[in-house]
Structures are given as C-alpha cells and as structure tokens.
Enzyme design. Structure first.
Site, mmCIF file in Angstrom:
data_model
loop_
_atom_site.group_PDB
_atom_site.id
_atom_site.type_symbol
_atom_site.label_atom_id
_atom_site.label_comp_id
_atom_site.label_asym_id
_atom_site.label_seq_id
_atom_site.Cartn_x
_atom_site.Cartn_y
_atom_site.Cartn_z
ATOM 1 N N LYS A 287 0.826 -1.207 0.000
ATOM 2 C CA LYS A 287 0.000 0.000 0.000
ATOM 3 C C LYS A 287 0.859 1.254 0.000
ATOM 4 O O LYS A 287 0.607 2.208 -0.756
ATOM 5 C CB LYS A 287 -0.908 0.013 1.231
ATOM 6 N N ASN A 288 1.894 1.276 0.844
ATOM 7 C CA ASN A 288 2.691 2.485 1.001
ATOM 8 C C ASN A 288 3.643 2.726 -0.165
ATOM 9 O O ASN A 288 4.310 3.762 -0.211
ATOM 10 C CB ASN A 288 3.470 2.432 2.319
ATOM 11 N N ARG B 184 -4.438 10.235 4.186
ATOM 12 C CA ARG B 184 -3.324 11.185 4.230
ATOM 13 C C ARG B 184 -2.473 11.151 2.962
ATOM 14 O O ARG B 184 -1.887 12.158 2.591
ATOM 15 C CB ARG B 184 -2.427 10.878 5.431
ATOM 16 N N CYS C 223 -5.716 7.850 9.416
ATOM 17 C CA CYS C 223 -5.809 7.286 10.764
ATOM 18 C C CYS C 223 -5.516 8.341 11.821
ATOM 19 O O CYS C 223 -4.636 9.184 11.647
ATOM 20 C CB CYS C 223 -4.810 6.133 10.931
ATOM 21 N N VAL D 209 13.547 12.918 9.918
ATOM 22 C CA VAL D 209 13.222 11.994 8.830
ATOM 23 C C VAL D 209 11.712 11.936 8.652
ATOM 24 O O VAL D 209 10.970 11.698 9.598
ATOM 25 C CB VAL D 209 13.779 10.587 9.118
ATOM 26 N N VAL E 297 8.978 10.240 5.878
ATOM 27 C CA VAL E 297 8.705 9.466 4.665
ATOM 28 C C VAL E 297 7.843 10.276 3.712
ATOM 29 O O VAL E 297 8.139 10.402 2.522
ATOM 30 C CB VAL E 297 8.021 8.133 5.016
ATOM 31 N N ILE F 35 8.088 7.420 16.590
ATOM 32 C CA ILE F 35 7.650 8.044 15.341
ATOM 33 C C ILE F 35 6.407 8.900 15.542
ATOM 34 O O ILE F 35 6.397 10.089 15.209
ATOM 35 C CB ILE F 35 7.387 6.973 14.259
#
Length: 419
Positions: free
Chosen positions: A22-23, A95, A119, A165, A167, A330
């Site tokens: 998915k990502n 998102r 989410c 960082v 993504v 995170i």
C-alpha cells in the site's frame, strides 16, 4: 456496521501470499501525474487504492482497471489533467492524498490540496512538505483548510535538509524534483523500501535519481518523463503482521512473495523472542518452538523497526515470559490499542512514549473496537491467541491496508468471519 468474529486457539499452519505494498503503490499512482501514461501491476485491492483512483479521476485522469484474482492492474492516462484542486471530501479519507501536491505543482505550476486525513494516530503535520517545496521556489499559503501552491515558471532545484526523517515529505520532494529546473539534493531522507520503489519507478519513467536507498538523494530535473510499466513491491507490513500471527498462535506459516532483505529486521526481532525464522525461496517460514521471550522494542525510521508493526508486536509481547519495554519514537498517540488489549487481559502500562508490557499466560476473548488500521490488526492477533470468542468492531480500518485478511488467515486454519 460490519464486525469480525474470531474464535481463537487454533495454531496457524500453511502459507500466505503477500500482496502489493500500500505504502508504495499510492505514491506511484500519484507519480502518474508526471507523465501521460503509467501501467502499474501488483496493485493491492484496498480502499486506500480506490480513494487514490477517485482522487486522480477528479483531476482528469482516465484509469482502466484490470482485475485479477489476487491483484489489480492499473493503466492510468493523465494526458488530460484539467483540475488542480484535491477536494476535502476525498482527501479527508486518506493522508496519502497529499502526494498529488508535488506532481501537480512541478508539472502544472499550481496545486490546491486539502489538509489531509487518515488514521487518528497523531498530528503528522505537513510542515516539511511545505518547507521543501518553498525551498524550490513555490509560493504556498494555507487558506480555509487548503494548501495553495503555485510557481512562476518551473520550480527550481535546491539543497534541502529535512530537520527530521519524514517518509511523506521525502516522497513529495522527490515527486516535485524530478521535473524541477536544475539539481536537487535532499539530505536526511527517508530510506524506506517504499521510497526506493517509487524512485525505481520514476527512473523507469526517465527520471535522473542518484543515492536511492540512502539518506542523501540527488535528482537532476528533466523536462518531461516517459510512459512506463512497473510492478509494485510486496508489502513488508503485511508480511510482518502474518509473521507475528504465526508466532502468537504457536503456528508454522510460510510467508511467500516477499524479498527477505526488507523484512530481515522483523525476522531478527522474532528470532530474539525464541521463534524459528528460516529464509525460504521467495519468503520466510516462521515456526513456534515452545517459548516466547520478552524483548524490548523501539520504533525508528527504516532500517529501524517500523511503527506500523508496533501494535502487532505488542500483542505478541502480551503473552511473553517476562517484561518488555516498547518505545514509540515516530508518532504520538500510537498506543490507542492498549486499552482494548487490556480488556482482553493484557498487563500494559503506558508512560509517555513507552509501554511496559508484562506477559500473561493467556488473553481472553472480548468485544473490542479498532481505533486505526494497525491497531485493528493487533486486536485480531490477540483474538486468534485466545481460547474464546472475540468480536472486533469498526473493521472498516482493515480494508484500507489488508487485502483478503480473513481469507488468508482462514486458509491457515483460523476461525474468523465478517458479519
């Protein structure tokens, strides 16, 4: 509203084929805006993919869908993009919608994207997305819940250091830089396999990208990109989830269709707990061997342990032989599954970004409610481990990130059904 009914206590045995990531597929779909035609295979059947299809169509893309038993094949034609606004009604669902910002801006000089949803696991602000695009010369304002971005002529290459960082911001920066004027050098980039997959797709489209898979990525902008065909890599989060499912049910499962190197950190963590994990052709085999040690865990950007697997690992540790400390580095608010696990008999105490998990002999079935995608699957794992019935509510989260979950688990002996 649908729910899952799980009768646990059955060791999983068999094999599970892993679907496309998915990502990875979502930013690759957004990258179709940068060319006229992109053919994508190994596309998972997920609601987030459907949302991205709806978003691209709202911009004027024509999408042909070829359905196969275990995947979609998409042919995306973006030669007639005529709308540069990503509306709230679509963006609020996911998102990843923000990834159309970079492509629209760099190719058409304008984009208006609603601030994103998804989410409810923390702020996950868009500050870094905006900062790197501003560094490329874009004018950006936040108005009425929308990001309004524009540029006079092509955006310009730049040198940019991410102060942490990210993504998502790394992806948007890459998507913008491939058509920018001049050279862009990005420092402190995300190194996730999904970012590597996006870069490999863009390179196949003709992009000039160096440093793929490292924290420093150099991109020389092109005037245009080519048509291309690309196969999406398999989903390491799905693979890790089923590896933990094998462990928590005291089972023996082959996880197939995944490159070992992108799940090696998961395998090593399971080996620490006492599981047998063996690399096999095109995957791994996870076997319970009679013990489950408590192991500490910290989530970190790749190659660290993925935050998207923290909840699943916590479910496993609720049944370990001692005390484990799980640290979430995170996202804030990513312990929302804890109260539900405690309803099932888990012994967990949360202190800030740390959770102390004391192993118990057995969890008990209960009615529980999912708060987000990864929390929902952690509760399924917990339910599979019990000798009783668990009912999971609000399962619409699952369909955002797991294809055919009930079928894959049932094929390995689980008693799980959707009603």
């Amino acid at each position: 509203m649908q729910k899952l009914i799980i009768h646990g206590g059955k060791p999983l045995k068999g094999s599970i084929n892993i679907s496309g990531a998915k990502n990875a597929v979502l930013p690759i779909m957004a990258a179709s805006i940068l060319t006229d035609k992109l053919h994508i295979t190994n596309v998972p059947k997920l609601t987030d993919v459907s949302t991205m299809k709806d978003l691209l169509r709202s911009h004027g893309a024509d999408i042909k869908i070829l359905e196969h038993p275990d995947e979609f094949e998409l042919i995306i034609n973006t030669g007639n993009i005529n709308n540069f606004t990503a509306n709230y009604e679509i963006v609020r669902k996911m998102r990843a919608s923000i990834w159309v910002l970079g492509p629209l801006l760099t190719k058409y000089g304008k984009a208006k994207v609603s601030l994103p949803g998804g989410c409810a696991i923390g702020a996950r602000q868009v500050d870094l997305h905006i900062a790197v695009l501003k560094a490329m010369g874009a004018t950006i304002e936040i108005e009425d819940g929308y990001i309004n971005a524009s540029s006079k002529g092509r955006i310009k290459g730049t040198h940019f250091v991410f102060d942490k960082v990210s993504v998502g911001a790394t992806i948007n920066a890459i998507l913008a830089a491939v058509l920018a004027e001049g050279e862009t050098v990005l420092f402190n980039c995300g190194r996730e396999p999904e970012i590597v997959d996006l870069c490999n797709c863009l390179i196949k489209m003709g992009a000039d990208i160096a440093g793929v898979g490292t924290s420093e990525i150099t991109i020389k902008g092109k005037d245009s990109l080519n048509k291309a065909s690309y196969k999406v890599l398999s989903d390491r989060i799905e693979a890790g989830t089923y590896m933990f499912a094998a462990a928590i049910t005291k089972g023996d499962v082959k996880i197939c269709g995944i490159d070992y190197h992108i799940i090696e950190n998961i395998a090593l963590k399971l080996i620490e707990t006492g599981l047998k994990v063996v690399q096999i052709n095109n995957g791994v085999q996870v076997t319970y061997e009679g013990k489950l040690n408590s192991v500490d865990l910290e989530t970190n950007p790749y190659p660290g342990f993925a935050t998207d697997l923290q909840a699943q690992f916590m479910s496993l540790m609720t049944l370990s032989s001692g005390v484990s400390m799980i640290t979430e580095n995170i996202f804030e608010n990513r312990f929302m599954h804890v109260p539900e696990l405690c309803r099932m008999g888990a012994d967990i105490v949360v202190r800030g970004n740390k959770a102390v998990v004391r192993g118990v002999e057995m969890l008990k079935g209960a009615e529980v409610m999912a708060s987000d995608l990864r929390a929902s699957v952690s509760l399924i794992l917990a339910g599979l481990s019990t000798n009783s019935k668990t009912v999971l509510h609000r399962i619409y989260h699952l369909d955002r990130g797991f294809q055919d979950l009930e079928k894959k688990l049932s094929n390995c002996g689980a008693d799980i059904k959707r009603v």
